[in-house]
Design a protein around this motif. Structure first.
Motif, PDB file in Angstrom:
ATOM      1  N   THR A  52       0.826  -1.208   0.000  1.00 13.51           N
ATOM      2  CA  THR A  52       0.000   0.000   0.000  1.00 13.51           C
ATOM      3  C   THR A  52       0.858   1.255   0.000  1.00 13.51           C
ATOM      4  N   ALA A  53       0.502   2.217  -0.858  1.00 12.79           N
ATOM      5  CA  ALA A  53       1.052   3.573  -0.765  1.00 12.79           C
ATOM      6  C   ALA A  53       0.067   4.371   0.080  1.00 12.79           C
ATOM      7  N   PRO A  54       0.412   4.707   1.318  1.00 10.87           N
ATOM      8  CA  PRO A  54      -0.565   5.293   2.240  1.00 10.87           C
ATOM      9  C   PRO A  54      -1.030   6.684   1.781  1.00 10.87           C
ATOM     10  N   TRP A  55      -2.017   7.204   2.488  1.00 10.32           N
ATOM     11  CA  TRP A  55      -2.596   8.497   2.127  1.00 10.32           C
ATOM     12  C   TRP A  55      -1.512   9.570   2.044  1.00 10.32           C
ATOM     13  N   HIS A  56      -1.511  10.306   0.923  1.00 11.48           N
ATOM     14  CA  HIS A  56      -0.525  11.359   0.712  1.00 11.48           C
ATOM     15  C   HIS A  56      -1.056  12.308  -0.359  1.00 11.48           C
ATOM     16  N   TRP A  57      -0.416  13.438  -0.501  1.00 10.71           N
ATOM     17  CA  TRP A  57      -0.768  14.382  -1.566  1.00 10.71           C
ATOM     18  C   TRP A  57       0.506  15.076  -2.036  1.00 10.71           C
ATOM     19  N   HIS A  58       0.447  15.681  -3.210  1.00  9.86           N
ATOM     20  CA  HIS A  58       1.575  16.457  -3.733  1.00  9.86           C
ATOM     21  C   HIS A  58       1.026  17.522  -4.671  1.00  9.86           C
ATOM     22  N   GLN A  59       1.781  18.588  -4.808  1.00 13.71           N
ATOM     23  CA  GLN A  59       1.330  19.685  -5.667  1.00 13.71           C
ATOM     24  C   GLN A  59       1.370  19.317  -7.135  1.00 13.71           C
ATOM     25  N   GLU A  60       2.032  18.224  -7.461  1.00 14.88           N
ATOM     26  CA  GLU A  60       2.170  17.784  -8.842  1.00 14.88           C
ATOM     27  C   GLU A  60       0.912  17.046  -9.324  1.00 14.88           C
ATOM     28  N   ASN A  91      -5.561  14.654  -9.593  1.00 17.49           N
ATOM     29  CA  ASN A  91      -5.389  16.094  -9.694  1.00 17.49           C
ATOM     30  C   ASN A  91      -4.352  16.596  -8.682  1.00 17.49           C
ATOM     31  N   ALA A  92      -3.812  17.767  -8.960  1.00 16.66           N
ATOM     32  CA  ALA A  92      -2.832  18.373  -8.061  1.00 16.66           C
ATOM     33  C   ALA A  92      -3.459  18.623  -6.691  1.00 16.66           C
ATOM     34  N   ASN A  93      -2.682  18.384  -5.632  1.00 15.81           N
ATOM     35  CA  ASN A  93      -3.067  18.680  -4.250  1.00 15.81           C
ATOM     36  C   ASN A  93      -4.227  17.823  -3.734  1.00 15.81           C
ATOM     37  N   VAL A  94      -4.448  16.667  -4.357  1.00 15.66           N
ATOM     38  CA  VAL A  94      -5.536  15.780  -3.929  1.00 15.66           C
ATOM     39  C   VAL A  94      -4.975  14.654  -3.066  1.00 15.66           C
ATOM     40  N   LEU A  95      -5.541  14.483  -1.891  1.00 17.44           N
ATOM     41  CA  LEU A  95      -5.159  13.382  -1.011  1.00 17.44           C
ATOM     42  C   LEU A  95      -5.583  12.065  -1.654  1.00 17.44           C
ATOM     43  N   HIS A  96      -4.669  11.085  -1.702  1.00 11.61           N
ATOM     44  CA  HIS A  96      -4.995   9.814  -2.327  1.00 11.61           C
ATOM     45  C   HIS A  96      -4.126   8.694  -1.770  1.00 11.61           C
ATOM     46  N   ARG A 129      -7.198  28.402 -20.228  1.00 14.21           N
ATOM     47  CA  ARG A 129      -8.266  27.586 -20.801  1.00 14.21           C
ATOM     48  C   ARG A 129      -8.221  26.122 -20.382  1.00 14.21           C
ATOM     49  N   CYS A 130      -7.034  25.596 -20.150  1.00 14.98           N
ATOM     50  CA  CYS A 130      -6.900  24.155 -19.924  1.00 14.98           C
ATOM     51  C   CYS A 130      -6.369  23.790 -18.544  1.00 14.98           C
ATOM     52  N   VAL A 131      -5.306  24.444 -18.113  1.00 17.99           N
ATOM     53  CA  VAL A 131      -4.637  24.019 -16.884  1.00 17.99           C
ATOM     54  C   VAL A 131      -5.340  24.542 -15.642  1.00 17.99           C
ATOM     55  N   GLU A 132      -5.541  25.846 -15.567  1.00 17.52           N
ATOM     56  CA  GLU A 132      -6.128  26.435 -14.359  1.00 17.52           C
ATOM     57  C   GLU A 132      -7.526  25.897 -14.057  1.00 17.52           C
ATOM     58  N   PRO A 133      -8.423  25.750 -15.059  1.00 19.70           N
ATOM     59  CA  PRO A 133      -9.740  25.183 -14.736  1.00 19.70           C
ATOM     60  C   PRO A 133      -9.659  23.779 -14.149  1.00 19.70           C
ATOM     61  N   LEU A 134      -8.674  22.999 -14.578  1.00 17.00           N
ATOM     62  CA  LEU A 134      -8.530  21.642 -14.061  1.00 17.00           C
ATOM     63  C   LEU A 134      -8.033  21.644 -12.626  1.00 17.00           C
ATOM     64  N   ILE A 135      -6.920  22.316 -12.369  1.00 18.15           N
ATOM     65  CA  ILE A 135      -6.308  22.229 -11.039  1.00 18.15           C
ATOM     66  C   ILE A 135      -7.113  22.983  -9.978  1.00 18.15           C
ATOM     67  N   SER A 136      -7.985  23.892 -10.411  1.00 13.36           N
ATOM     68  CA  SER A 136      -8.815  24.633  -9.446  1.00 13.36           C
ATOM     69  C   SER A 136     -10.172  23.979  -9.221  1.00 13.36           C
ATOM     70  N   ALA A 137     -10.465  22.911  -9.967  1.00 12.38           N
ATOM     71  CA  ALA A 137     -11.747  22.216  -9.826  1.00 12.38           C
ATOM     72  C   ALA A 137     -11.640  21.193  -8.702  1.00 12.38           C
ATOM     73  N   THR A 138     -12.099  21.561  -7.512  1.00 12.99           N
ATOM     74  CA  THR A 138     -11.966  20.674  -6.356  1.00 12.99           C
ATOM     75  C   THR A 138     -12.811  19.407  -6.491  1.00 12.99           C
ATOM     76  N   SER A 139     -13.815  19.435  -7.372  1.00 14.22           N
ATOM     77  CA  SER A 139     -14.647  18.245  -7.565  1.00 14.22           C
ATOM     78  C   SER A 139     -13.946  17.182  -8.405  1.00 14.22           C
ATOM     79  N   ILE A 140     -12.878  17.576  -9.117  1.00 10.89           N
ATOM     80  CA  ILE A 140     -12.148  16.612  -9.948  1.00 10.89           C
ATOM     81  C   ILE A 140     -10.961  16.085  -9.152  1.00 10.89           C
TER      82      ILE A 140
END
Length: 232
Positions: A52-60, A91-96, A129-140
């Protein structure tokens, strides 16, 4: 696609544990630098503690390809079991977290890790148009394509080829990417009034001092001299 000695993927840097910063769950990725914010790795899950890779997040951003075996990918609001051949994005900054779900050996993932500015300069059209809408969408949090989705086979094939390209180009492929970034820096120096340090960061060439060294080596002059000569 067995991972045997001498095969393409056996040459990749391998991960067999997750290191996080003290007091939190942010993953430490020492090989990702300001001047080249990208890393490709082979994640060998059968070697992780409890597989298991335990719960973690990264800005990447994380793009992955399930090379062998079956793996669970979980985020705070999703949990998916992905068979061999699945691809996806965290997604960036998502705990997984991830877990090898069966007892079979050799559960391996290919992973691209890169900061969002690796895709486009902040403030550019592609960024807006592409990057900011993705990384700022907390639902994704997690997007995946499995082998059963035949209409999306092209996505899976392109992801696989992306890893082949990174490995198959051999030493020096970063230089070709750097040349593209130098071109982007030249364009910003000539056609914008952004500070030199901002141009270095936005083109992915690091801090002002590192940017100056790389730019001079490539162009034979400093960024300031280039701007003075060519700015509109």
């Amino acid at each position: 696609m067995p991972l045997v000695q001498g095969c393409l993927w056996a040459q990749m840097r391998s991960f067999d544990h997750i290191e996080t910063r003290p007091g939190g769950r942010e993953e430490v990725l020492d090989d990702i630098s300001e001047d080249f914010p990208y890393l490709s790795v082979l994640s060998q899950h059968d070697r992780y503690h409890e597989r298991t890779a335990p719960w973690h997040w990264h800005q990447e951003l994380e793009l992955f390809y399930v090379l062998e075996g079956t793996v669970d990918y979980a985020t705070p609001h999703e949990r998916l079991t992905l068979p061999e051949g699945s691809v996806g994005m965290v997604n960036a900054n998502v705990l997984h977290m991830t877990h090898a779900t069966d007892g079979a050996p050799d559960v391996n993932l290919l992973i691209h890790l890169f900061r969002p500015q690796f895709l486009a300069e902040r403030g550019s059209r592609v960024w807006r148009r592409c990057v900011e809408p993705l990384i700022s969408a907390t639902s994704i949090e997690l997007l995946v394509v499995t082998p059963g989705e035949g209409d999306r086979a092209g996505v899976r094939d392109r992801m696989y080829r992306a890893f082949e390209t990174a490995m198959g180009e051999g030493d020096g492929w970063e230089l070709r990417l750097r040349d593209y970034r130098i071109q982007q820096a030249c364009r910003m120096l000539a056609h914008t009034t952004r500070p030199i340090a901002a141009v270095g960061e936005m083109s992915g060439l690091g801090t002002a001092s590192h940017f100056g060294q790389v730019f001079r080596a490539a162009m034979g002059c400093t960024p300031r001299e280039y701007r003075s000569r060519w700015q509109d």
